[in-house]
Design an enzyme around this catalytic site. Structure first.
Site, PDB file in Angstrom:
ATOM      1  N   HIS A  94     -19.674   6.140 -22.872  1.00  0.00           N
ATOM      2  CA  HIS A  94     -21.047   6.613 -23.128  1.00  0.00           C
ATOM      3  C   HIS A  94     -21.964   5.396 -23.258  1.00  0.00           C
ATOM      4  O   HIS A  94     -21.562   4.355 -23.790  1.00  0.00           O
ATOM      5  CB  HIS A  94     -21.066   7.457 -24.409  1.00  0.00           C
ATOM      6  CG  HIS A  94     -22.365   8.180 -24.584  1.00  0.00           C
ATOM      7  ND1 HIS A  94     -23.491   7.565 -25.072  1.00  0.00           N
ATOM      8  CD2 HIS A  94     -22.718   9.452 -24.286  1.00  0.00           C
ATOM      9  CE1 HIS A  94     -24.488   8.444 -25.090  1.00  0.00           C
ATOM     10  NE2 HIS A  94     -24.044   9.603 -24.610  1.00  0.00           N
ATOM     11  N   GLU A  96     -24.236   4.722 -25.227  1.00  0.00           N
ATOM     12  CA  GLU A  96     -24.403   4.209 -26.598  1.00  0.00           C
ATOM     13  C   GLU A  96     -23.235   3.298 -26.983  1.00  0.00           C
ATOM     14  O   GLU A  96     -23.406   2.313 -27.698  1.00  0.00           O
ATOM     15  CB  GLU A  96     -24.565   5.391 -27.578  1.00  0.00           C
ATOM     16  CG  GLU A  96     -25.947   6.023 -27.420  1.00  0.00           C
ATOM     17  CD  GLU A  96     -26.019   7.506 -27.734  1.00  0.00           C
ATOM     18  OE1 GLU A  96     -25.100   8.046 -28.366  1.00  0.00           O
ATOM     19  OE2 GLU A  96     -27.014   8.131 -27.322  1.00  0.00           O
ATOM     20  N   GLU A 164     -25.206   9.697 -16.368  1.00  0.00           N
ATOM     21  CA  GLU A 164     -26.210   9.775 -17.421  1.00  0.00           C
ATOM     22  C   GLU A 164     -27.142   8.568 -17.322  1.00  0.00           C
ATOM     23  O   GLU A 164     -26.827   7.491 -17.852  1.00  0.00           O
ATOM     24  CB  GLU A 164     -25.544   9.769 -18.798  1.00  0.00           C
ATOM     25  CG  GLU A 164     -24.572  10.900 -19.028  1.00  0.00           C
ATOM     26  CD  GLU A 164     -24.435  11.210 -20.510  1.00  0.00           C
ATOM     27  OE1 GLU A 164     -24.837  12.306 -20.905  1.00  0.00           O
ATOM     28  OE2 GLU A 164     -23.961  10.354 -21.260  1.00  0.00           O
ATOM     29  N   GLY A 170     -31.737  11.172 -24.655  1.00  0.00           N
ATOM     30  CA  GLY A 170     -32.428  11.288 -25.939  1.00  0.00           C
ATOM     31  C   GLY A 170     -33.911  10.970 -25.865  1.00  0.00           C
ATOM     32  O   GLY A 170     -34.566  10.806 -26.890  1.00  0.00           O
TER      33      GLY A 170
HETATM   34  C1  PEP Z   1     -25.861  12.231 -24.243  1.00  0.00           C
HETATM   35  O1  PEP Z   1     -25.933  11.520 -25.212  1.00  0.00           O
HETATM   36  O2  PEP Z   1     -24.794  12.315 -23.604  1.00  0.00           O
HETATM   37  C2  PEP Z   1     -27.052  12.978 -23.854  1.00  0.00           C
HETATM   38  C3  PEP Z   1     -27.116  13.454 -22.648  1.00  0.00           C
HETATM   39  O3  PEP Z   1     -28.048  13.108 -24.798  1.00  0.00           O
HETATM   40  P1  PEP Z   1     -29.401  13.978 -24.680  1.00  0.00           P
HETATM   41  O4  PEP Z   1     -29.028  15.302 -24.066  1.00  0.00           O
HETATM   42  O5  PEP Z   1     -29.878  14.123 -26.087  1.00  0.00           O
HETATM   43  O6  PEP Z   1     -30.327  13.209 -23.812  1.00  0.00           O
END
Ligand code: PEP
Length: 247
Positions: A94, A96, A164, A170
């Site tokens: 991810h 993060e 992503e 976010g």
């Molecule tokens: C995520 O953290 O995988 C994500 C997609 O977050 P959000 O939907 O809040 O953008």
């Protein structure tokens, strides 16, 4: 055979026992499209609670796992321990984890390989940052991230790829359906050329980044969007609407 639509909910570091019990009660009571594979990813502390409370057709994922079975790795959790709690999935790579905890492409790849070898299924996250997109480097970044995983993974059966874009996570700034489709198509083509036609055809490539009840249906119409990884909206009742985006 078509690819089964996949919707994951990444709760991140959110929730308490009571909050998660209420969220799960809502999911358990919800009418979920049978054609969709649903997986929730609670914080590690609550994996056991959630696995026990959520109905069995819904999968449960950890948000991370280390690349060793046991040992002196303070603060880490192993795939074996996850399996001991009947956890089937793990999210790896991810953004993060990559950004805040400085996980490199190679470290992510080694955790992907180890988790698969241990019998877990993996949601492997890739995606470019805003400056990389603005510099026209999106394909180069996702290629680099894919390549490091492809170096250590032969069998992709138990892998879901989550595209992503970091600028969409976010932020409320969702990729347009065309932006998502363009990268998903690129990823599938890359897999066809660098793994096998069957892998490319069968693998689920899901989109993550500010997916909500209002934008999910349009994104879901794209040919190469096989589902979603949902952060913020997975903590709300609208998660059920996202799961049912194709009905
Ligand atoms: C995520 O953290 O995988 C994500 C997609 O977050 P959000 O939907 O809040 O953008």
């Amino acid at each position: 055979m078509g690819r089964r639509f996949f919707v994951g909910g990444n709760f991140k570091m959110n929730g308490t026992q009571t909050f998660l019990k209420n969220l799960i009660d809502n999911l358990n009571a919800g009418q979920l499209d049978d054609n969709v594979e649903v997986v929730i990813a609670p914080p590690a502390l609550y994996l056991d609670q959630c696995r026990k409370q959520v109905r069995k057709e819904i999968g449960v994922a950890a948000q991370n796992a280390f690349n060793a079975t046991s040992g002196a790795y303070t603060g880490e959790i192993s795939p074996e321990q996850l399996k001991d709690l009947s956890i089937e999935w793990v999210i790896l790579g991810h953004s993060e984890r990559r950004e805040i905890f400085k996980e490199s492409d190679d470290f992510v790849a080694s955790k992907v390989a180890f988790a698969l070898k241990s019998g877990l299924k993996v949601i492997a996250c890739i995606g470019e940052k805003l400056d990389e997109r603005e510099a026209g480097r999106t394909f180069e970044v996702v290629t680099r991230q894919l390549q490091s995983i492809a170096k250590v993974v032969n069998d992709w059966t138990n892998v879901v790829i989550a595209y992503e874009p970091v600028w969409a996570i976010g932020t409320g700034k969702v990729a347009t359906p065309l932006q998502a489709q363009e990268v998903h198509e690129f990823i599938r083509k890359w897999l066809k050329e660098n793994t096998s036609e069957a892998t490319a055809e069968n693998i689920r490539i899901i989109y993550g980044g500010s997916v909500n009840a209002s934008n999910a249906a349009e994104l879901a119409k794209q040919a190469d969007v096989d589902g979603f990884l949902v952060g913020g909206a997975s903590l709300k009742p609208e998660f059920v609407t996202i799961v049912n985006a194709r009905i």
